[in-house]
Design a protein around this motif. Structure first.
Motif, PDB file in Angstrom:
ATOM      1  N   PHE A  12       6.221   2.075   1.884  1.00 23.74           N
ATOM      2  CA  PHE A  12       6.226   1.380   3.168  1.00 23.74           C
ATOM      3  C   PHE A  12       5.446   2.185   4.217  1.00 23.74           C
ATOM      4  O   PHE A  12       4.714   1.612   5.036  1.00 23.74           O
ATOM      5  N   ASP A  13       5.600   3.493   4.182  1.00 15.80           N
ATOM      6  CA  ASP A  13       4.890   4.342   5.141  1.00 15.80           C
ATOM      7  C   ASP A  13       3.380   4.257   4.931  1.00 15.80           C
ATOM      8  O   ASP A  13       2.613   4.170   5.897  1.00 15.80           O
ATOM      9  N   SER A  14       2.942   4.265   3.669  1.00 15.53           N
ATOM     10  CA  SER A  14       1.508   4.159   3.366  1.00 15.53           C
ATOM     11  C   SER A  14       0.948   2.824   3.840  1.00 15.53           C
ATOM     12  O   SER A  14      -0.137   2.768   4.433  1.00 15.53           O
ATOM     13  N   LEU A  15       1.700   1.748   3.610  1.00 15.42           N
ATOM     14  CA  LEU A  15       1.250   0.430   4.044  1.00 15.42           C
ATOM     15  C   LEU A  15       1.157   0.333   5.559  1.00 15.42           C
ATOM     16  O   LEU A  15       0.231  -0.271   6.103  1.00 15.42           O
ATOM     17  N   SER A  16       2.131   0.934   6.255  1.00 17.56           N
ATOM     18  CA  SER A  16       2.190   0.814   7.713  1.00 17.56           C
ATOM     19  C   SER A  16       1.001   1.462   8.407  1.00 17.56           C
ATOM     20  O   SER A  16       0.717   1.137   9.558  1.00 17.56           O
ATOM     21  N   HIS A  17       0.316   2.368   7.724  1.00 12.59           N
ATOM     22  CA  HIS A  17      -0.835   3.054   8.314  1.00 12.59           C
ATOM     23  C   HIS A  17      -2.153   2.341   8.034  1.00 12.59           C
ATOM     24  O   HIS A  17      -3.205   2.805   8.476  1.00 12.59           O
ATOM     25  N   LYS A  18      -2.106   1.231   7.332  1.00  6.82           N
ATOM     26  CA  LYS A  18      -3.341   0.506   7.026  1.00  6.82           C
ATOM     27  C   LYS A  18      -3.642  -0.524   8.114  1.00  6.82           C
ATOM     28  O   LYS A  18      -2.738  -1.096   8.715  1.00  6.82           O
ATOM     29  N   ARG A  19      -4.927  -0.732   8.341  1.00  6.41           N
ATOM     30  CA  ARG A  19      -5.356  -1.622   9.415  1.00  6.41           C
ATOM     31  C   ARG A  19      -4.940  -3.065   9.147  1.00  6.41           C
ATOM     32  O   ARG A  19      -5.041  -3.577   8.031  1.00  6.41           O
ATOM     33  N   LYS A  20      -4.463  -3.716  10.207  1.00  8.09           N
ATOM     34  CA  LYS A  20      -4.084  -5.128  10.186  1.00  8.09           C
ATOM     35  C   LYS A  20      -2.989  -5.438   9.158  1.00  8.09           C
ATOM     36  O   LYS A  20      -3.017  -6.476   8.500  1.00  8.09           O
ATOM     37  N   VAL A  21      -2.036  -4.531   9.031  1.00  3.71           N
ATOM     38  CA  VAL A  21      -0.883  -4.760   8.168  1.00  3.71           C
ATOM     39  C   VAL A  21       0.382  -4.720   9.015  1.00  3.71           C
ATOM     40  O   VAL A  21       0.601  -3.781   9.770  1.00  3.71           O
ATOM     41  N   ALA A  22       1.200  -5.760   8.907  1.00  6.07           N
ATOM     42  CA  ALA A  22       2.474  -5.816   9.616  1.00  6.07           C
ATOM     43  C   ALA A  22       3.602  -5.894   8.591  1.00  6.07           C
ATOM     44  O   ALA A  22       3.560  -6.718   7.679  1.00  6.07           O
ATOM     45  N   LEU A  23       4.597  -5.018   8.745  1.00  3.10           N
ATOM     46  CA  LEU A  23       5.737  -5.007   7.836  1.00  3.10           C
ATOM     47  C   LEU A  23       6.911  -5.748   8.469  1.00  3.10           C
ATOM     48  O   LEU A  23       7.240  -5.539   9.630  1.00  3.10           O
ATOM     49  N   ARG A  24       7.532  -6.619   7.685  1.00  2.00           N
ATOM     50  CA  ARG A  24       8.698  -7.376   8.123  1.00  2.00           C
ATOM     51  C   ARG A  24       9.844  -7.061   7.156  1.00  2.00           C
ATOM     52  O   ARG A  24       9.723  -7.299   5.953  1.00  2.00           O
TER      53      ARG A  24
ATOM     54  N   ALA B 241       3.374   5.857  -4.847  1.00  6.20           N
ATOM     55  CA  ALA B 241       3.562   4.990  -3.683  1.00  6.20           C
ATOM     56  C   ALA B 241       2.242   4.722  -2.968  1.00  6.20           C
ATOM     57  O   ALA B 241       1.933   3.581  -2.612  1.00  6.20           O
ATOM     58  N   SER B 242       1.449   5.754  -2.743  1.00  8.97           N
ATOM     59  CA  SER B 242       0.181   5.584  -2.027  1.00  8.97           C
ATOM     60  C   SER B 242      -0.814   4.781  -2.865  1.00  8.97           C
ATOM     61  O   SER B 242      -1.575   3.967  -2.325  1.00  8.97           O
ATOM     62  N   GLU B 243      -0.813   4.990  -4.178  1.00  8.03           N
ATOM     63  CA  GLU B 243      -1.718   4.241  -5.048  1.00  8.03           C
ATOM     64  C   GLU B 243      -1.356   2.761  -5.067  1.00  8.03           C
ATOM     65  O   GLU B 243      -2.240   1.903  -5.041  1.00  8.03           O
ATOM     66  N   ARG B 244      -0.042   2.449  -5.105  1.00  6.26           N
ATOM     67  CA  ARG B 244       0.380   1.049  -5.092  1.00  6.26           C
ATOM     68  C   ARG B 244       0.026   0.390  -3.760  1.00  6.26           C
ATOM     69  O   ARG B 244      -0.369  -0.780  -3.721  1.00  6.26           O
ATOM     70  N   ALA B 245       0.161   1.139  -2.656  1.00  3.39           N
ATOM     71  CA  ALA B 245      -0.192   0.604  -1.341  1.00  3.39           C
ATOM     72  C   ALA B 245      -1.691   0.320  -1.269  1.00  3.39           C
ATOM     73  O   ALA B 245      -2.111  -0.728  -0.751  1.00  3.39           O
TER      74      ALA B 245
END
Length: 225
Positions: A93-105, A26-30
């Protein structure tokens, strides 16, 4: 320098990336997705190196199903929240949410459409008489569930970004979905609208209403998937 918003159809990206780039944690894909999006910001324009500014990455997807579904082949019920694929999605989703300037919808899954069906290859074998019902295996079944609200959220964000003039360019990473109305609106507002279908062929009706077609990795450009 352009201010750029990158919109990602998550279900489409995950499906294609898994096939082209291979399975990953998951973290690698993010990390892969975040890096891929940022690669869109640097490119050559008439031989000159251009570095655009990232406004935000918008990622659209649905949370894993929380339903317990009956498997007609094994006569068992499956709790999808306990599956490894559901845990992977939540971690992703959790890994993505911690990245700068990323918004999850997030959209929703249409629970009424959730269930198993016989896949296309097995159906063809049954019709041709090459396989009998009693010979079906788990590999012949496909679980499917429809998403609700993802395309609508993408369209609304394209409209908002365009009408408020928040960006100069929109890059949409998606397949051949019906984004023509949103693309037309963005272009009428002077937005440079670029589509990245990850090597997927698009309909002529969509090609008429975009300003560019590209992918940020040669593996996707080959379009062999």
């Amino acid at each position: 320098m352009n201010k750029v918003a990158i919109l990602v159809d998550g279900g489409f990206y995950r499906k294609v990336a898994n096939k082209v780039m291979g399975p990953k944690s998951a973290s690698e894909r993010a990390d892969e997705l975040y890096s891929y999006c940022n690669r869109h910001l640097s490119y050559k324009n008439y031989g000159k190196k251009v570095h655009d500014e990232l406004y935000r990455i918008f990622y659209y997807d649905c949370q894993p199903s929380d339903k317990v579904i009956y498997n007609p082949l094994t006569h068992e019920t499956i709790d999808f929240l306990k599956l490894d694929s559901s845990k992977w999605a939540k971690d992703f989703f959790d890994s993505l949410s911690h990245k700068r300037k990323v918004a999850l919808r997030f959209g929703e899954l249409s629970d009424g459409t959730a269930g198993y069906s016989i896949n296309r290859a097995a159906t063809k074998s049954l019709i041709n008489g090459k396989k009998k019902i009693e010979e079906l295996t788990q590999n012949d079944l496909a679980f499917s569930v429809q998403q609700k609200g993802v395309d609508m959220r993408i369209g609304l964000d394209i409209a908002t970004l365009s009408l408020k003039q928040q960006v100069d360019k929109i890059i949409l990473i998606a397949g051949d979905s019906d984004f023509v109305p949103a693309a037309k609106l963005a272009r009428r507002e002077g937005i440079d609208f670029v589509l990245d279908p990850l090597g997927h062929k698009i309909k002529d009706s969509l090609a008429l209403h975009i300003d560019g077609l590209t992918s940020a990795d040669q593996k996707y450009k080959q379009g062999n998937w």
